[in-house]
Enzyme design. Structure first.
Site, PDB file in Angstrom:
ATOM      1  N   LYS A   1      60.619  68.232  24.782  1.00 42.65           N
ATOM      2  CA  LYS A   1      59.668  67.276  24.777  1.00 42.65           C
ATOM      3  C   LYS A   1      58.814  66.698  25.844  1.00 42.65           C
ATOM      4  O   LYS A   1      59.692  66.458  27.102  1.00 42.65           O
ATOM      5  CB  LYS A   1      59.972  66.047  24.118  1.00 42.65           C
ATOM      6  CG  LYS A   1      59.042  64.784  23.481  1.00 42.65           C
ATOM      7  CD  LYS A   1      59.786  63.829  22.514  1.00 42.65           C
ATOM      8  CE  LYS A   1      58.478  63.300  21.994  1.00 42.65           C
ATOM      9  NZ  LYS A   1      59.321  61.793  21.223  1.00 42.65           N
TER      10      LYS A   1
ATOM     11  N   SER B   1      58.099  61.218  16.260  1.00 41.99           N
ATOM     12  CA  SER B   1      56.633  62.606  18.009  1.00 41.99           C
ATOM     13  C   SER B   1      57.240  63.185  18.241  1.00 41.99           C
ATOM     14  O   SER B   1      56.849  63.796  18.877  1.00 41.99           O
ATOM     15  CB  SER B   1      56.558  60.775  18.598  1.00 41.99           C
ATOM     16  OG  SER B   1      57.402  60.708  19.078  1.00 41.99           O
TER      17      SER B   1
ATOM     18  N   SER C   1      61.960  59.526  15.378  1.00 42.56           N
ATOM     19  CA  SER C   1      60.802  59.963  15.352  1.00 42.56           C
ATOM     20  C   SER C   1      61.912  61.875  16.358  1.00 42.56           C
ATOM     21  O   SER C   1      60.988  62.975  16.390  1.00 42.56           O
ATOM     22  CB  SER C   1      60.672  60.079  17.237  1.00 42.56           C
ATOM     23  OG  SER C   1      59.964  59.172  17.086  1.00 42.56           O
TER      24      SER C   1
END
Length: 477
Positions: free
Chosen positions: A76, A151, A175
């Site tokens: 990420k 997210s 997330s």
């Protein structure tokens, strides 16, 4: 084509010469290019991935390889990787290049994983749909008209679309687990402090956890085993032994007591999700597991508590982005104050600005006691609920999300409805306990349905054993 079911099988094929790691990486790179419409990657690290593949191949030939040799991993874009971009999907960090590597990422590299790219996410990890990204939304590979969740949406998409073997995400209030549920993959949030946060760009420092997305429990447990442990660079990381998660998952010594909270099955839960989870619980009951009805009485306060505390921490953490030292600086400024204001106004997206303002408000004079201090007290009550529950049961089971993946733009204009999508996940971050999403079924429309399992702090071993049992005995048969 991917011709292996997990990393153990892949490693055997690499050792036998049946599979070439360089060709495997090239395959993933071609798939990323082919499926670039999914927008799952902010940056594809083609050159360095192929270089690392060559080094790992040499180590495999010399029989001197690490635990994750040949595992191709996406990370990420809130995790630092030295000399590579670190943008957090925000305009304010456009063109910023990291000076160091996050501990969790370095541990993967040290065990001979190959980092293939940095994935799209909600800006500064703030969101539940991956629509709050300066790079545009990532798309759900199951149905590209729908969100992949957030997210860590890009990481979930990368695994679900077979663009890598495993991906790292971060979980502040769900997330990892929520996008895993929306995309139909496994997503593991460890106990807070199990994994070092050094090199993770902070959203809310007392909530953030780094964890893996994977196609199976075994690969998730291998990654957790590698990235866990005390780190001198992170004062919040805990110095406790790291179990052999990956080798222990097959040894479920006893039939566990499974807690089912009544609060997780009330109004607002999609009927197909409810039925799918009920079917799994019934199968477990028939397999000899004890099902215990439990209550988490403060569950109704989790969303309010979570958003008060995390926005407060975010407003503090994001104060450093002012245009002065690094990152985006506005050209439309004549004074120092203008430069601060304009850089932040132009550099941050709408959702990040909303959370900074909320956080600043709850920390301000006159409101600190009414909101922030009260929320901290409720956080303790929520943790106490879990402590009491785990005196009766070994794990807690329920839905990961109240709804199926929703359409792009469907909730963008209603932040409160978007926030309520985290109703089943935020409590684990408030209490600091581990949780996992298991893909258990598909809806009538073919959309993924996820089951969430929670365990007490630092009991990932039992969480993974339970997950492996469900995967092997209930889903793969």
């Amino acid at each position: 084509m991917i011709t292996y079911k997990n990393h153990s099988e892949k490693l055997q094929k690499l050792l036998s010469g049946e599979l070439s790691l360089e060709e495997n990486v090239k395959y993933f790179l071609s798939e990323i290019e082919k499926k670039k419409n999914l927008n799952s990657f902010n940056f594809v690290l083609e050159e360095s991935a192929l270089e690392q593949a060559q080094k790992v191949s040499e180590k495999i030939r010399n029989n001197n390889y690490g635990k994750l040799a040949g595992m191709v991993v996406a990370i990420k874009d809130v995790l630092a990787l030295k000399d590579k971009p670190l943008t957090c999907s925000s305009k304010i960090l456009k063109n910023f290049v990291s000076l160091y590597t996050a501990t969790a990422v370095q541990k993967l590299i040290d065990e001979d994983a190959v980092i293939i790219g940095k994935t799209n996410c909600d800006e500064f990890a703030m969101g539940s749909s991956n629509e709050n990204s300066a790079f545009g939304p990532a798309l759900n590979p199951v149905d590209t008209t729908r969100v992949p969740g957030g997210s860590s949406g890009g990481s979930a998409v990368a695994v679900a679309a077979n663009l890598c073997d495993v991906a790292l995400g971060t979980d502040t209030g769900g997330s990892i687990r929520q996008p895993a549920a929306f995309c139909g993959v496994y997503g593991l949030k460890p106990t807070y402090s199990r994994v070092s946060r050094y090199g993770l760009t902070a959203f809310a420092s007392s909530f953030d956890s780094i964890g893996p997305f994977a196609h199976n429990v075994e690969d998730a447990s291998k990654v957790l085993e590698v990235i866990s442990g005390k780190d001198e660079k992170d004062s919040t990381s805990v110095d406790i032994p790291v179990p052999s998660f990956s080798s222990d998952i097959k040894t479920l010594e006893k039939k566990l007591r499974i807690g089912v909270p009544k609060e997780y099955f009330g109004e607002g839960l999609n009927q197909e999700i409810k039925d799918a989870i009920g079917a799994v619980i019934e199968k477990l009951k028939n397999s000899g597991f004890e099902i215990v009805d439990i209550s988490l009485p403060h569950n109704e306060y989790t969303i309010a508590t979570y958003y008060i505390l995390t926005t407060a921490e975010a407003s503090s953490n994001l104060a450093r982005y002012d245009g002065a030292r690094y990152g985006f600086r506005s050209d439309n400024s004549s004074t120092l104050l203008d430069m601060y204001m304009n850089s932040r106004s132009e550099g941050f997206g709408k959702e990040v600005k909303r959370r900074i303002m909320l956080g600043t408000y709850v920390l301000s004079a006159g409101y600190y006691d009414a909101y922030y201090r009260k929320a901290q007290k409720v956080r303790r009550l929520i943790k106490n609920d879990f402590d009491k529950a785990f005196e009766q049961v070994d794990v807690i089971m329920g839905p990961t999300t109240p709804s199926l993946p929703f359409k792009l733009g469907e909730k963008s204009e209603d932040p409160l409805e978007m926030y309520l999508g985290d109703i089943y996940t935020t409590s684990a971050n408030l209490a600091g306990i581990p949780g996992i999403n298991i893909p258990i079924a598909n809806s009538a429309e073919g959309l993924p349905i996820g089951l969430q399992i929670l365990a007490k702090q630092f009991n990932e071993a039992e969480l993974l054993k339970m997950s492996y049992f469900i995967e092997q005995e209930l889903l793969n048969k």
